[in-house]
Motif scaffolding. Structure first.
Motif, mmCIF file in Angstrom:
data_model
loop_
_atom_site.group_PDB
_atom_site.id
_atom_site.type_symbol
_atom_site.label_atom_id
_atom_site.label_comp_id
_atom_site.label_asym_id
_atom_site.label_seq_id
_atom_site.Cartn_x
_atom_site.Cartn_y
_atom_site.Cartn_z
ATOM 1 N N ALA A 180 0.833 -1.211 0.000
ATOM 2 C CA ALA A 180 0.000 0.000 0.000
ATOM 3 C C ALA A 180 0.864 1.256 0.000
ATOM 4 O O ALA A 180 0.602 2.211 0.732
ATOM 5 N N PHE A 181 1.891 1.262 -0.845
ATOM 6 C CA PHE A 181 2.825 2.386 -0.856
ATOM 7 C C PHE A 181 2.119 3.697 -1.201
ATOM 8 O O PHE A 181 2.509 4.764 -0.706
ATOM 9 N N GLY A 182 1.098 3.625 -2.048
ATOM 10 C CA GLY A 182 0.400 4.839 -2.436
ATOM 11 C C GLY A 182 -0.315 5.524 -1.295
ATOM 12 O O GLY A 182 -0.733 6.677 -1.413
ATOM 13 N N SER A 183 -0.451 4.829 -0.153
ATOM 14 C CA SER A 183 -1.168 5.396 0.992
ATOM 15 C C SER A 183 -0.243 5.906 2.091
ATOM 16 O O SER A 183 -0.724 6.430 3.097
ATOM 17 N N VAL A 184 1.074 5.763 1.923
ATOM 18 C CA VAL A 184 1.977 6.154 3.011
ATOM 19 C C VAL A 184 2.258 7.659 3.015
ATOM 20 O O VAL A 184 2.821 8.179 3.980
ATOM 21 N N GLY A 185 1.881 8.360 1.943
ATOM 22 C CA GLY A 185 2.134 9.798 1.897
ATOM 23 C C GLY A 185 3.623 10.092 1.897
ATOM 24 O O GLY A 185 4.404 9.455 1.188
ATOM 25 N N ASP A 186 4.031 11.063 2.729
ATOM 26 C CA ASP A 186 5.441 11.434 2.831
ATOM 27 C C ASP A 186 6.158 10.695 3.955
ATOM 28 O O ASP A 186 7.329 10.982 4.237
ATOM 29 N N THR A 187 5.487 9.759 4.611
ATOM 30 C CA THR A 187 6.064 9.077 5.767
ATOM 31 C C THR A 187 7.263 8.223 5.358
ATOM 32 O O THR A 187 7.159 7.382 4.454
ATOM 33 N N LYS A 285 5.015 1.448 -16.269
ATOM 34 C CA LYS A 285 6.444 1.196 -16.067
ATOM 35 C C LYS A 285 6.704 -0.073 -15.261
ATOM 36 O O LYS A 285 7.785 -0.661 -15.327
ATOM 37 N N GLY A 286 5.736 -0.463 -14.431
ATOM 38 C CA GLY A 286 5.884 -1.700 -13.674
ATOM 39 C C GLY A 286 6.573 -1.571 -12.335
ATOM 40 O O GLY A 286 6.812 -2.570 -11.649
ATOM 41 N N TYR A 287 6.916 -0.346 -11.903
ATOM 42 C CA TYR A 287 7.576 -0.177 -10.613
ATOM 43 C C TYR A 287 6.569 -0.253 -9.459
ATOM 44 O O TYR A 287 6.895 -0.749 -8.369
ATOM 45 N N LEU A 288 5.375 0.251 -9.689
ATOM 46 C CA LEU A 288 4.338 0.256 -8.662
ATOM 47 C C LEU A 288 3.047 -0.236 -9.321
ATOM 48 O O LEU A 288 2.278 0.549 -9.885
ATOM 49 N N PRO A 289 2.795 -1.547 -9.255
ATOM 50 C CA PRO A 289 1.621 -2.101 -9.930
ATOM 51 C C PRO A 289 0.327 -1.710 -9.238
ATOM 52 O O PRO A 289 0.325 -0.962 -8.258
ATOM 53 N N SER A 290 -0.766 -2.240 -9.740
ATOM 54 C CA SER A 290 -2.084 -1.829 -9.262
ATOM 55 C C SER A 290 -2.309 -2.128 -7.784
ATOM 56 O O SER A 290 -3.095 -1.453 -7.126
ATOM 57 N N ASN A 291 -1.609 -3.128 -7.233
ATOM 58 C CA ASN A 291 -1.779 -3.413 -5.797
ATOM 59 C C ASN A 291 -0.951 -2.481 -4.915
ATOM 60 O O ASN A 291 -0.965 -2.597 -3.694
ATOM 61 N N GLU A 292 -0.201 -1.550 -5.569
ATOM 62 C CA GLU A 292 0.569 -0.505 -4.888
ATOM 63 C C GLU A 292 1.623 -1.055 -3.924
ATOM 64 O O GLU A 292 1.946 -0.433 -2.913
ATOM 65 N N THR A 293 2.148 -2.226 -4.222
ATOM 66 C CA THR A 293 3.243 -2.781 -3.427
ATOM 67 C C THR A 293 4.573 -2.385 -4.076
ATOM 68 O O THR A 293 4.830 -2.721 -5.236
ATOM 69 N N LEU A 294 5.382 -1.663 -3.329
ATOM 70 C CA LEU A 294 6.686 -1.245 -3.827
ATOM 71 C C LEU A 294 7.757 -2.204 -3.332
ATOM 72 O O LEU A 294 7.773 -2.564 -2.145
ATOM 73 N N VAL A 295 8.643 -2.611 -4.222
ATOM 74 C CA VAL A 295 9.758 -3.489 -3.861
ATOM 75 C C VAL A 295 11.059 -2.725 -4.091
ATOM 76 O O VAL A 295 11.318 -2.235 -5.195
#
Length: 310
Positions: A180-187, A285-295
């Motif tokens: 859920a990287f899209g929900s972390v904001g600037d944290t 680009k494939g860095y942050l897919p639809s499930n918003e999990t960043l690796v």
């Protein structure tokens, strides 16, 4: 010393050992005196000075540059004429607009020996005068500027250790998954600690970027997590890659950045212009897919290991 032997990078931490603020810099630059020396400061049990040439040290390639040097002071007591002080040093100039310091050091020979014949080391091409004098760069504001130094003295202690550089160390790749990287904001996101070589490490991710990259790039940094807990403090050298894989296809390249760094404090080593936020949030680009999990990964290529010689 040629300019290609100089490393320059910015950081927010001030110099650990000494800062020198100069006011009315224009008057100094227009004077007939070629160089100026600071007062004495102590570091590593020795007395030091900064020496700066406001119009460059011409016989060290300093034409059209500001030249800055570290000098071991004559007041140091030496037992004989064969003394030699080995030093790892960095010199600084303060960017007053961004509240950051430009750190300048030898790229190829970060340690230097100070002795009776050679008591001064530094940079004829510390910073070109056009860059220094340009107000928007922040180094010279209202005719004032700030320089600084960090001096780490390498002292023989009677103990002996063996320093080895290990290539492709075991368990040398660590993966940090942020759901859920899209929900972390600037944290700021911090990984758990992991071990490579003989040290514990930590990955830190700045979603909104850090320093000069803030607002435009994702910043990834690596730190020695156990630096404060190890006694005595032991620096470590590492070569590594920051990576963000393409999660859509292993056959499509992700983004990576190779870094070489000497960790001699608890400070982090940050990426530079690693991945733009536009590319990060572009789902094609494939860095942050639809499930918003960043690796985010770090792969160690070389790491130093220090062992006691028994």
């Amino acid at each position: 010393m040629g300019d290609n032997a100089i490393s320059r990078e910015k950081r927010s931490l001030p110099p650990a050992d000494y800062s020198l603020k100069i006011e009315s810099f224009k008057l100094l630059s227009e004077s007939t005196v070629e160089s100026f020396e600071s007062g004495v400061f102590k570091s590593g049990g020795y007395n030091w000075k900064l020496v700066f040439y406001p119009n460059g040290k011409k016989n060290d390639g300093g034409k059209d540059h500001l030249s800055l040097y570290l000098k071991i002071d004559d007041s140091n007591p030496h037992s004989d004429g064969t003394w030699n002080v080995i030093v790892y040093y960095k010199l600084f100039v303060y960017d007053q607009l961004s509240n950051q310091y430009l750190v300048v050091q030898d790229a190829k020979a970060p340690m230097r020996g100070f002795d009776r014949r050679k008591g001064e080391w530094g940079f004829g091409k510390f910073l070109d005068l056009a860059t220094f004098n340009e107000p928007s760069n922040g180094y010279l504001v209202d005719e004032s500027c700030v320089f600084g130094a960090e001096v780490y003295v390498v002292k023989p202690t009677g103990s002996e250790e063996i320093l080895s550089l290990v290539t492709e160390p075991d368990d040398g790749t660590y993966r940090f998954t942020i759901p859920a990287f899209g929900s972390v904001g600037d944290t700021v996101q911090r990984s758990g600690e992991f071990t490579v070589g003989e040290r514990n490490w930590q990955l830190v991710v700045y979603p909104a970027g850090s320093g000069a990259d803030r607002g435009n790039y994702l910043t990834v940094s690596l730190k020695v997590a156990d630096y404060q807990n190890v006694t005595p403090k032991k620096p470590v050298y590492a070569e590594f890659k920051f990576k963000i894989p393409n999660q859509y296809s292993r056959n499509r390249a992700g983004v990576e950045q190779k870094v070489k760094y000497f960790f001699n404090s608890a400070a982090e080593k940050e990426s530079s212009k690693f991945l733009s936020r536009d590319d990060l949030y572009d789902t094609t680009k494939g860095y942050l897919p639809s499930n918003e999990t960043l690796v985010v990964e770090v792969q160690f290529l070389v790491v130093s290991v220090i062992k006691a010689n028994t």
